[in-house]
Design a protein around this motif. Structure first.
Motif, PDB file in Angstrom:
ATOM      1  N   LEU A  83       0.825  -1.212   0.000  1.00  0.00           N
ATOM      2  CA  LEU A  83       0.000   0.000   0.000  1.00  0.00           C
ATOM      3  C   LEU A  83       0.857   1.259   0.000  1.00  0.00           C
ATOM      4  O   LEU A  83       0.523   2.235  -0.682  1.00  0.00           O
ATOM      5  CB  LEU A  83      -0.949   0.007   1.202  1.00  0.00           C
ATOM      6  CG  LEU A  83      -2.119  -0.967   1.120  1.00  0.00           C
ATOM      7  CD1 LEU A  83      -2.858  -1.017   2.458  1.00  0.00           C
ATOM      8  CD2 LEU A  83      -3.062  -0.584  -0.005  1.00  0.00           C
ATOM      9  N   MET A  84       1.960   1.237   0.729  1.00  0.00           N
ATOM     10  CA  MET A  84       2.849   2.401   0.733  1.00  0.00           C
ATOM     11  C   MET A  84       3.467   2.603  -0.647  1.00  0.00           C
ATOM     12  O   MET A  84       3.583   3.741  -1.120  1.00  0.00           O
ATOM     13  CB  MET A  84       3.929   2.247   1.801  1.00  0.00           C
ATOM     14  CG  MET A  84       3.360   2.425   3.198  1.00  0.00           C
ATOM     15  SD  MET A  84       4.495   2.491   4.627  1.00  0.00           S
ATOM     16  CE  MET A  84       5.976   1.762   4.120  1.00  0.00           C
ATOM     17  N   LYS A  85       3.818   1.525  -1.333  1.00  0.00           N
ATOM     18  CA  LYS A  85       4.369   1.635  -2.686  1.00  0.00           C
ATOM     19  C   LYS A  85       3.323   2.176  -3.657  1.00  0.00           C
ATOM     20  O   LYS A  85       3.625   3.039  -4.494  1.00  0.00           O
ATOM     21  CB  LYS A  85       4.890   0.283  -3.160  1.00  0.00           C
ATOM     22  CG  LYS A  85       6.171  -0.136  -2.479  1.00  0.00           C
ATOM     23  CD  LYS A  85       6.607  -1.522  -2.926  1.00  0.00           C
ATOM     24  CE  LYS A  85       7.844  -1.958  -2.144  1.00  0.00           C
ATOM     25  NZ  LYS A  85       8.241  -3.330  -2.446  1.00  0.00           N
ATOM     26  N   LEU A  90       1.042   6.770  -6.726  1.00  0.00           N
ATOM     27  CA  LEU A  90      -0.037   7.730  -6.953  1.00  0.00           C
ATOM     28  C   LEU A  90       0.427   9.158  -6.701  1.00  0.00           C
ATOM     29  O   LEU A  90       0.074  10.086  -7.450  1.00  0.00           O
ATOM     30  CB  LEU A  90      -1.238   7.398  -6.064  1.00  0.00           C
ATOM     31  CG  LEU A  90      -2.013   6.131  -6.435  1.00  0.00           C
ATOM     32  CD1 LEU A  90      -3.031   5.801  -5.354  1.00  0.00           C
ATOM     33  CD2 LEU A  90      -2.663   6.262  -7.783  1.00  0.00           C
ATOM     34  N   GLU A  91       1.202   9.345  -5.660  1.00  0.00           N
ATOM     35  CA  GLU A  91       1.739  10.684  -5.384  1.00  0.00           C
ATOM     36  C   GLU A  91       2.666  11.141  -6.504  1.00  0.00           C
ATOM     37  O   GLU A  91       2.636  12.308  -6.898  1.00  0.00           O
ATOM     38  CB  GLU A  91       2.472  10.701  -4.044  1.00  0.00           C
ATOM     39  CG  GLU A  91       1.562  10.648  -2.847  1.00  0.00           C
ATOM     40  CD  GLU A  91       2.312  10.591  -1.524  1.00  0.00           C
ATOM     41  OE1 GLU A  91       3.566  10.647  -1.511  1.00  0.00           O
ATOM     42  OE2 GLU A  91       1.640  10.477  -0.482  1.00  0.00           O
ATOM     43  N   ASP A  92       3.460  10.215  -7.046  1.00  0.00           N
ATOM     44  CA  ASP A  92       4.353  10.556  -8.141  1.00  0.00           C
ATOM     45  C   ASP A  92       3.574  10.944  -9.386  1.00  0.00           C
ATOM     46  O   ASP A  92       3.987  11.820 -10.149  1.00  0.00           O
ATOM     47  CB  ASP A  92       5.306   9.397  -8.457  1.00  0.00           C
ATOM     48  CG  ASP A  92       6.335   9.160  -7.369  1.00  0.00           C
ATOM     49  OD1 ASP A  92       6.503  10.047  -6.492  1.00  0.00           O
ATOM     50  OD2 ASP A  92       6.969   8.075  -7.366  1.00  0.00           O
TER      51      ASP A  92
END
Length: 95
Positions: A83-85, A90-92
């Motif tokens: 999930l962190m990846k 998504l942030e990128d």
């Protein structure tokens, strides 16, 4: 909350319990599993009395619970990592 009065037979003793209705089936199932484990230990091992069989059941059930807890923790950690990846991807994309 709907509470039911049931009796569970374990190692030749009857235990009256007040349980939430939602837990009744689970408690009955576990009671039957314990009875089956006791019979198995009595048939396959040098069990002197019900106390020994109950102690062996407790060890086996405790071990199973600990193994399951460790597996669940490992799965949770792996899911959190994924999930962190995904979140980082998504942030990128938003940049």
């Amino acid at each position: 909350m709907d509470v039911r009065r049931i009796t569970i037979n374990v190692a030749g003793r009857v235990y009256p319990l007040n349980v939430p209705a939602a837990e009744e089936e689970t408690l009955r199932k576990v009671g039957k599993q314990i009875e089956a484990m006791i019979k198995d230990f009595e048939l396959n091992f040098d069990v002197r009395d019900k106390q020994d069989a109950l102690a062996m059941c407790a060890l086996k059930l405790g071990t199973n619970a600990e193994v399951s807890a460790k597996a669940n923790e490992k799965n949770i950690n792996a899911s959190n990592d994924r999930l962190m990846k995904i979140n980082q991807l998504l942030e990128d994309l938003e940049k």
